[in-house]
Write an enzyme that holds these catalytic residues in place. Sequence first.
Site, mmCIF file in Angstrom:
data_model
loop_
_atom_site.group_PDB
_atom_site.id
_atom_site.type_symbol
_atom_site.label_atom_id
_atom_site.label_comp_id
_atom_site.label_asym_id
_atom_site.label_seq_id
_atom_site.Cartn_x
_atom_site.Cartn_y
_atom_site.Cartn_z
ATOM 1 N N ASN A 1 0.823 -1.210 0.000
ATOM 2 C CA ASN A 1 0.000 0.000 0.000
ATOM 3 C C ASN A 1 0.853 1.253 0.000
ATOM 4 O OD1 ASN A 1 -2.716 -0.602 -0.165
ATOM 5 N ND2 ASN A 1 -2.772 -1.377 1.945
ATOM 6 N N CYS B 1 -5.733 -5.647 -4.265
ATOM 7 C CA CYS B 1 -6.367 -5.216 -3.025
ATOM 8 C C CYS B 1 -7.501 -6.177 -2.717
ATOM 9 C CB CYS B 1 -6.913 -3.796 -3.229
ATOM 10 S SG CYS B 1 -7.727 -3.150 -1.762
ATOM 11 N N TYR C 1 -13.677 2.184 2.467
ATOM 12 C CA TYR C 1 -12.814 3.357 2.626
ATOM 13 C C TYR C 1 -13.522 4.668 2.275
ATOM 14 C CZ TYR C 1 -8.641 0.531 3.427
ATOM 15 O OH TYR C 1 -7.708 -0.322 3.958
HETATM 16 MN MN MN Z 1 -6.145 -2.506 -0.155
#
Ligand code: MN
Lengths: 442, 442, 442, 442
Positions: free
Chosen positions: B150, B172, B256
């Site tokens: 990341n 991811c 997120y």
């Molecule tokens: Mn991720």
Amino acid sequence: MKKGIKIVTIGGGSSYTPELVEGFIKRHHALPVKELWLVDIPEGKEKLEIVGKLAQRMAAEAGIDMTVHLSYSREEALPGADFVTTQFRVGMLEARAKDERIPLSYGVIGQETNGPGGLFKGLRTIPVIIDIVHDIERLCPDAWLVNFTNPAGMVTEAVLRYTNHERIVGLCNVPVGMQMGVAEALGVDGDRVRIDFAGLNHMVYGLNIYLDGNNIKQQALEAVADPANVSTMKNIAALGWEPEFIRALQVLPCPYHRYYYKTEEMLAEEQAAAEETGTRAEVVQGVEEELFALYADETLRTKPEQLEQRGGAYYSEAACSLINSIYNDTRDIQPVNTRNRGAVAGIPAESAVEISSVITKDGPRPIAVDELPVAVHGLVQQIKSFERVAAEAAVTGNYETALLAMTINPLVPSDTKAKQILDDMLEAHREHLPQFFQSEKV
Amino acid sequence: MKKGIKIVTIGGGSSYTPELVEGFIKRHHALPVKELWLVDIPEGKEKLEIVGKLAQRMAAEAGIDMTVHLSYSREEALPGADFVTTQFRVGMLEARAKDERIPLSYGVIGQETNGPGGLFKGLRTIPVIIDIVHDIERLCPDAWLVNFTNPAGMVTEAVLRYTNHERIVGLCNVPVGMQMGVAEALGVDGDRVRIDFAGLNHMVYGLNIYLDGNNIKQQALEAVADPANVSTMKNIAALGWEPEFIRALQVLPCPYHRYYYKTEEMLAEEQAAAEETGTRAEVVQGVEEELFALYADETLRTKPEQLEQRGGAYYSEAACSLINSIYNDTRDIQPVNTRNRGAVAGIPAESAVEISSVITKDGPRPIAVDELPVAVHGLVQQIKSFERVAAEAAVTGNYETALLAMTINPLVPSDTKAKQILDDMLEAHREHLPQFFQSEKV
Amino acid sequence: MKKGIKIVTIGGGSSYTPELVEGFIKRHHALPVKELWLVDIPEGKEKLEIVGKLAQRMAAEAGIDMTVHLSYSREEALPGADFVTTQFRVGMLEARAKDERIPLSYGVIGQETNGPGGLFKGLRTIPVIIDIVHDIERLCPDAWLVNFTNPAGMVTEAVLRYTNHERIVGLCNVPVGMQMGVAEALGVDGDRVRIDFAGLNHMVYGLNIYLDGNNIKQQALEAVADPANVSTMKNIAALGWEPEFIRALQVLPCPYHRYYYKTEEMLAEEQAAAEETGTRAEVVQGVEEELFALYADETLRTKPEQLEQRGGAYYSEAACSLINSIYNDTRDIQPVNTRNRGAVAGIPAESAVEISSVITKDGPRPIAVDELPVAVHGLVQQIKSFERVAAEAAVTGNYETALLAMTINPLVPSDTKAKQILDDMLEAHREHLPQFFQSEKV
Amino acid sequence: MKKGIKIVTIGGGSSYTPELVEGFIKRHHALPVKELWLVDIPEGKEKLEIVGKLAQRMAAEAGIDMTVHLSYSREEALPGADFVTTQFRVGMLEARAKDERIPLSYGVIGQETNGPGGLFKGLRTIPVIIDIVHDIERLCPDAWLVNFTNPAGMVTEAVLRYTNHERIVGLCNVPVGMQMGVAEALGVDGDRVRIDFAGLNHMVYGLNIYLDGNNIKQQALEAVADPANVSTMKNIAALGWEPEFIRALQVLPCPYHRYYYKTEEMLAEEQAAAEETGTRAEVVQGVEEELFALYADETLRTKPEQLEQRGGAYYSEAACSLINSIYNDTRDIQPVNTRNRGAVAGIPAESAVEISSVITKDGPRPIAVDELPVAVHGLVQQIKSFERVAAEAAVTGNYETALLAMTINPLVPSDTKAKQILDDMLEAHREHLPQFFQSEKV
Ligand SMILES: [Mn+2]
Ligand SMILES: [Mn+2]
Ligand SMILES: [Mn+2]
Ligand SMILES: [Mn+2]
């Protein structure tokens, strides 16, 4: 050949009208305005009468052949118009004060054209503008709509997307203010400075800056970054930029960019000001009262100096220049809100942008600038997304669309807070948002 | 015909490695991994030894023909590699804790891949990844780089823009988590659900949602909007959405997205958690210690169940599936970070996007989705602007560019605060940011 | 402040030079050219001497402070130049005659700037122009290159793509000829007509047509479609259009469009003319000889009238206007070949287009026109593809790339014929195409 | 769960129908077609009866549960349909013969789907297809329209632009023919070869070519360029390419590209063939008669081998594969004509392209390929311009629009010849072009 020009000003009772009248007087030789119709709503009669009479005295004093008409009916005023200017405020300063106070009460920027306030000003204004456009299409289809009414970017977007009238230009005095600010920072005359503008209304950037035609962008950015040279608008706190930020940005931001690049400091500033002097609308209410008292004085036959403090510096300049350039096909360059036509890459061709354009008798032609710099492209896109969703909400009166617009606005910190502010403001502005309360109409 | 596959895992001492090993064991018939090289830095020797020995015991227990090598030299490990996976953490959890704590101390979201924390993780990681790519180009130019490290979106962007190695895929586990979350909300098996993904890493949207091939987006969004069905990641607080917001958004956000659409609540949550249990990095440090204690037990010959709590659910799944599909040219569809190639209109063709792609032996081929919905287009553009400026700062070590990236990040509230946080974090991470302190090298 | 302007004209021995000299004389007050350097190759000495002396007599006669220098060395001439104009012809009229004759012998249009002839003119010219640009970058990096040399579109494309010198403008007299043609068809003065131009060099369209600022496109197209009003260039047969075709096209084509929309008739016309009077180059050779005989007359002190017949009407006008507008930052609108910057949607931002542009001290700024009409978009794209492949062939000297350019040219009827013509013309122009015969250099 | 599939085939009396029936029989396990409705116009009764009975015998012989219905009414046949396939020919082979003969008489390519013939096939076909779509929207709105009817690209474009029915896929056997041609040239099995297709119908390119997943484009292009390996379609002369041209092109052309890259040779070939054996339509008329004689034999219970010679190789394969993939949501990759959605940069998102797409239950999803190579981009754009103008002419019946389409077609040599051919063909096909002769309807 035209005998003389007919202008219709909707929101004619505005305190700015003497600016406009003065502009027409100064340009009468090149721009022979024969009829000026000041139109307002019946509730605004008192102000319209005061301003209208001042306008008539000003025309008489100047000795020009321009008659000033007062009217409360677009039906009566519009036929035969060459240009229709709009400068009204749905709900007047009282509504603006709510646009400022309510978000502030949630710890969110409360501002006339940005954040929740800007959204609600759009929700109130767009349906009225679209009604006006429909009247124009019916009564004077060749007329140009010159829109000053804020939020001018969102309003232009809505007219371009939701009507078929192509003859609309949105106007703002921010770009000319930036030009003057740079000139001041450099210590030169304003007309020696030229700026290539591109972006959105109240989110416009100076991409290049010239002095006598020579590109002096670096020098100008240094001057702007210098804390000694803070330039702003009457309604925006004069907070300075971090010099390294301006140097890295590589383009000139506009005063309104402070709401996005200095959100925290601007909020603190607003909160302090609201407590000490009242919000901007509340301050302006006082200024306006004083102005109208002056205007009512029958011995006054010219624009009073105190109007300068009102905040509309260069408004008349922008409007009269634009009208003059269209009328005379001058093909000079002015920053206006107009259809993008591919000038800014990545913005839809049919969306509104604020951009340096060649002004012709056939309207503005935007000058192509290709892609905006990477670092500013994203924010511009985000505000355009917001404007488009907000315009849709204004036209449809759909609650969820309004919530979506509120939530994606970068000044609003969450969906939950968005919903709280939305519900509060819908209630507060209920009277001016019939499209959101139609089911109750029965 | 290939005899067997060679995999090199950089950051092999990670606690996730047993996930990967288990994945290779399960797929050994279709994906015959013959050599697995676990590479780490000398400082990570203790952990690499523990994890490496567990990996060797797991392979032995499974009875497959896969040798596990430990190495502290890419020079030694890379030649002949078919796939290089990266899963390292420059500065380890200690650095991550700073990425969380410092922004929080300024009242700003402190998070591993978003906001100032994400920026600094990128600044530390990108130069290392680019070094690795240069080694790959020299030592095993046909190898695929499968990047888990990341911020995976920013890292992929940087590799695509600043190297010539085309064989990179960013991975991811968020998309598969969204698929499982929808399945759970609908009460169906995960493999009956399919989602068309598009957006950026940790900013990916589900554009359409299918159950057994039938488009059930509306039903799925209702389920997701239902407060009873909150789905999230291990590292993200499970705050629910405003149902009307999801309904208006018309696409599925990822966990997120809470940092952008629920900024205020997430900040409050982070601040409370930091006080009560420590930041996520601090929590994870404890988990990691326990895991390594388990791994060190020589009787352990399979992946321990406790690893599930670490937060990397589906990571092995994503990686092994991708490697398998490339190796076997399966042409199935997986969401990966890859070159846009025009698939998402408005994002540069050469930029990284996270998007459902056909996985072939020649790499991923993104499926065209045209324009993203208006309401999400703007935020995606803003984050892409941020990622591009951040990647440039990481590569150049230019202070002003870093300040620009920090200021335009939508979670950072002003240029002034950006500068304060930047200066603090540069100092805190000085050891891992040589590109910003080169003048001192003399 | 500048003392006076220095102009360097490469190909100074051209018969057009007196046009340019006259233009500088007429504008001397606003555009104070102090030095005019006429540069040519040694082989052109005889012509340069004749033209140069005439130019000196013209300046003397006009009584202006402009010295005319003759030179055979760019090294000597370029330092200090403000503008460099190019108007040379690699291989002179003899080469042009081959460009016309060889294709014709295969039943294919033989023309200076279109089809196989245009390709070969590009192959000969582009390497020389790029050499000149490299000299400019070294000797006078702030100078503007004003390129008249054909094929001007392909040449501008090559300079934009294969050099770093941004200060280049390509010029052509076709647009002003179209303006004058429309004026004539309408029976009005040329300066009352304005046209929005966009497209490529020798493939430019008039998108809108105005009389005194009013859009009269329909009326103008009807006039142009009228067989009584055929307008063309000196070098293009005056064949009329099918009126319904022009009406359907909805934009004004340029004279060169006849090669694409009337291919068959133009070919027949060329074949007849070649037999009867010789090709255009052969005709011009005679005209040139007569002109130089006139120029050599020492009593001649002004531009002789006979030059008008040569075919370069408005060339001086276009060049001097452009130079004047750059020098004085006039910001008026002129059609030039410049970087697209997104002005025409679908053409790469970095490619050359011929388009109405605002001329500033910082160069042309193209006015955005969005998408070209569907019906013309395709042909424009095809010619741009051809120009790009041709420019690559000119720069690389790659045989296959040249064959590709030849084959995709819409005037060439097959890959096989393309190869035959290519082989013939490579051989015929061998002397001027060193890049294609480098292996022999040893 | 679906009980069984209902297919409606419009133009059911086509000689190709047994191909389709065989395809459904072979796939019956995975694709349980329960009802096959063959629909035709009353004038086609004789052929429909013959073909329909053969289809019934084939189904019976195969012992599958599929009933074959014959109908002359879409009203009767469409309700409940899952898939509607179209394979009709307005005006039958007689009209095609005119499409071939009339242009040839002007020295212009006469071809079913290219040049003037393709334009007229579109003008006759598009209004009928749009009628069918309107019936589908009314009678079976969830049905997929699988269009074989040529010109398939123009037809798909017209349906996408002029109807609201999203469920349309255009099909062609050219891509699979290219795959087989490459396999043959390489001497390998067809299913080991994969090609990334992109472009337009009958103007599709192979951008990459794989053998067992490995990119072998260079090797494949060399094989294709080898005169020994000429691959083509039944209806296109097998003229070889210039090897250097293919090498320079760097993508695989389709057989129909010969009309554009070998125009002259193809015209000569057509003219010779027309004289010796008749045009393709005339040849096919004989083949068809023989086929129907065979079909009428009541002892025939399977597809006769002679059908292979008809030219529709892989048609059934393409159709049945597509229907199967949609029905079963297989998400495999097939080349189809579908909405571009940004997959090919520079083509409008809403236009039809022929492109490798993932086939899902929700329809095809094109795989993004970014920009086509420069050298082919132009021609593709030109044909797309032509298709769009032609589709508009077909829908509006506007004479000038038809003339525009004819003139901009790259196979038509001038506006004047375009008008002559147009007038001739309008007269010849008058019966099938009511939209162009509406004023006479009274
Ligand atoms: Mn991720
Ligand atoms: Mn404003
Ligand atoms: Mn020219
Ligand atoms: Mn086909």
